[in-house]
Enzyme design. Sequence first.
Site, short mmCIF file in Angstrom:
data_model
loop_
_atom_site.label_atom_id
_atom_site.label_comp_id
_atom_site.label_asym_id
_atom_site.label_seq_id
_atom_site.Cartn_x
_atom_site.Cartn_y
_atom_site.Cartn_z
N LYS A 149 -11.70 0.13 -2.38
CA LYS A 149 -10.67 0.81 -3.18
C LYS A 149 -11.09 0.77 -4.66
O LYS A 149 -12.00 1.49 -5.03
CB LYS A 149 -9.30 0.21 -2.85
CG LYS A 149 -8.92 0.71 -1.45
CD LYS A 149 -7.76 0.07 -0.79
CE LYS A 149 -7.55 0.74 0.57
NZ LYS A 149 -6.83 -0.06 1.54
N SER A 183 0.79 -1.23 0.00
CA SER A 183 0.00 0.00 0.00
C SER A 183 0.83 1.28 0.00
O SER A 183 0.40 2.28 -0.55
CB SER A 183 -0.94 0.01 1.20
OG SER A 183 -0.21 0.02 2.41
N HIS A 236 -4.77 -3.53 -2.94
CA HIS A 236 -4.37 -2.57 -3.99
C HIS A 236 -4.19 -3.24 -5.35
O HIS A 236 -3.51 -2.70 -6.22
CB HIS A 236 -3.12 -1.82 -3.56
CG HIS A 236 -3.36 -1.02 -2.33
ND1 HIS A 236 -3.96 0.22 -2.34
CD2 HIS A 236 -3.15 -1.33 -1.02
CE1 HIS A 236 -4.09 0.65 -1.11
NE2 HIS A 236 -3.62 -0.26 -0.29
C1 PLP Z 1 -7.07 -0.31 3.00
C2 PLP Z 1 -6.40 -1.58 3.32
C3 PLP Z 1 -7.01 -2.54 4.13
C4 PLP Z 1 -8.29 -2.29 4.86
O1 PLP Z 1 -9.38 -2.23 4.00
P1 PLP Z 1 -10.63 -1.31 4.40
O2 PLP Z 1 -11.74 -1.86 3.59
O3 PLP Z 1 -10.25 0.08 4.04
O4 PLP Z 1 -10.84 -1.49 5.87
C5 PLP Z 1 -6.37 -3.74 4.30
N1 PLP Z 1 -5.17 -3.99 3.74
C6 PLP Z 1 -4.55 -3.07 2.99
C7 PLP Z 1 -3.24 -3.40 2.38
C8 PLP Z 1 -5.14 -1.83 2.76
O5 PLP Z 1 -4.50 -0.92 2.04
#
Ligand code: PLP
Length: 415
Positions: free
Chosen positions: A266, A207, A235
Amino acid sequence: MPRLSNENSLMEPSREKASTFQEHLNSALIEVRKHGLWRALRNVESAQGREITLNGKKILNFSSNDYLGLAAEPEIQDAAIQAIQTFGAGSGASRLISGSLAPHRQLESALADFKGCDAALTFSSGYVAAQAAICSLMGKADIVILDKLVHASIVDAAKLSGAAIRVYAHNGLNDLEAKLKWAAAKTQQPGTASQPRVLVVSESIFSMEGDAAPLPEIVDLKDKFGAWLMVDEAHATGLYGPHRRGLVDHFGLAGRVEVQMGTLGKALGSAGGYICGSRALIDFLINRARPFIFSTAPVPAASGAATAALRFIQSKHGAVRVKKLWENVRHFEQAIGRPEKAVPSVIIPIVLGESAAALNASQVLLEQNIFIPAVRFPSVPRGQARLRATISAAHASQDVDLLVAALKKVLPATK
Ligand SMILES: *Cc1c(COP(=O)(O)O)cnc(C)c1O
């Protein structure tokens, strides 16, 4: 009057307590500020998109993880509205009580199809999905082996599980092998009451670095040592592979990864998290995962939107969107003069070191109507504060040119 005097005597000590509580908070906040780590919420007055409105001003947005521009896609918004109109604003209960609604089942069946897995289970966030999987699979007698840079949701879940935690150097295969060897020796100790289970967890695209895990080699290693693997595709979902399932799909490893995790918040432009895998894994989670059992089901709107997003991604429109995204990324890399990566990513970290340097660069860019957030400890290690820009399919190629020009101005060292 006894009642009043009673109240008075109760109020004195409680007021005193309140002041020490406030003092505690204030002194902690002074520390936060002292280290340049103060975080404040920005008030965004628009939907996510290539532009956002901040303090009444339109700003070009390079901060969002809405990589395909789906959060504001009319077709997906309509699906959310439809789900609300049919199933209401709230889900009413946990899935196991009365909250397992048609939008949840539709989403999970669409997810399993999309990912090419037997089954899927969804949660109200990716953060909670990590907790659900890791804490129900692993316990005190077990071993969790983590890449040094995995997301906080995975670190927190591993801690909560009570398992022994070992951390290997970021994408370090030799170190991972050493940790797997250590764990294998533990599992073969004679006289051990129960064999510890070993789970390796990595992100597929990291991330904050935007780099890719060497998944084929990780899969070979965990197989060699009889460990399990969980891959967080937060991601990568929607962006990589012949079916746009993620990096596991890109490398053709689906059948060899025990637990696939991701978020719906995302590239899918909605909200929620998922775990995909075998039917037995999903049944196990339904029966064991406390964040699933003890939490109200995700709202119908989020599930409806995510289902529509999966449909969109798999359609011709989705293919066009993903193509545009990678064109933007390539355009950026060329214009900034970076070598092409074997596995490109939409995440562009510009490491500046001290928190103040990152904050200052972000502020300078904001004055030029470009938003790239500064990311500091604990989101990244100390001394590695950075700008984290993200490119979206919603950006026009002129937007990417503006980004490059602005970056060149604030970072004279960047060619
Ligand atoms: C954003 C993220 C999460 C958490 O996901 P949410 O749906 O935002 O709670 C988990 N792992 C990674 C690598 C992330 O970037």
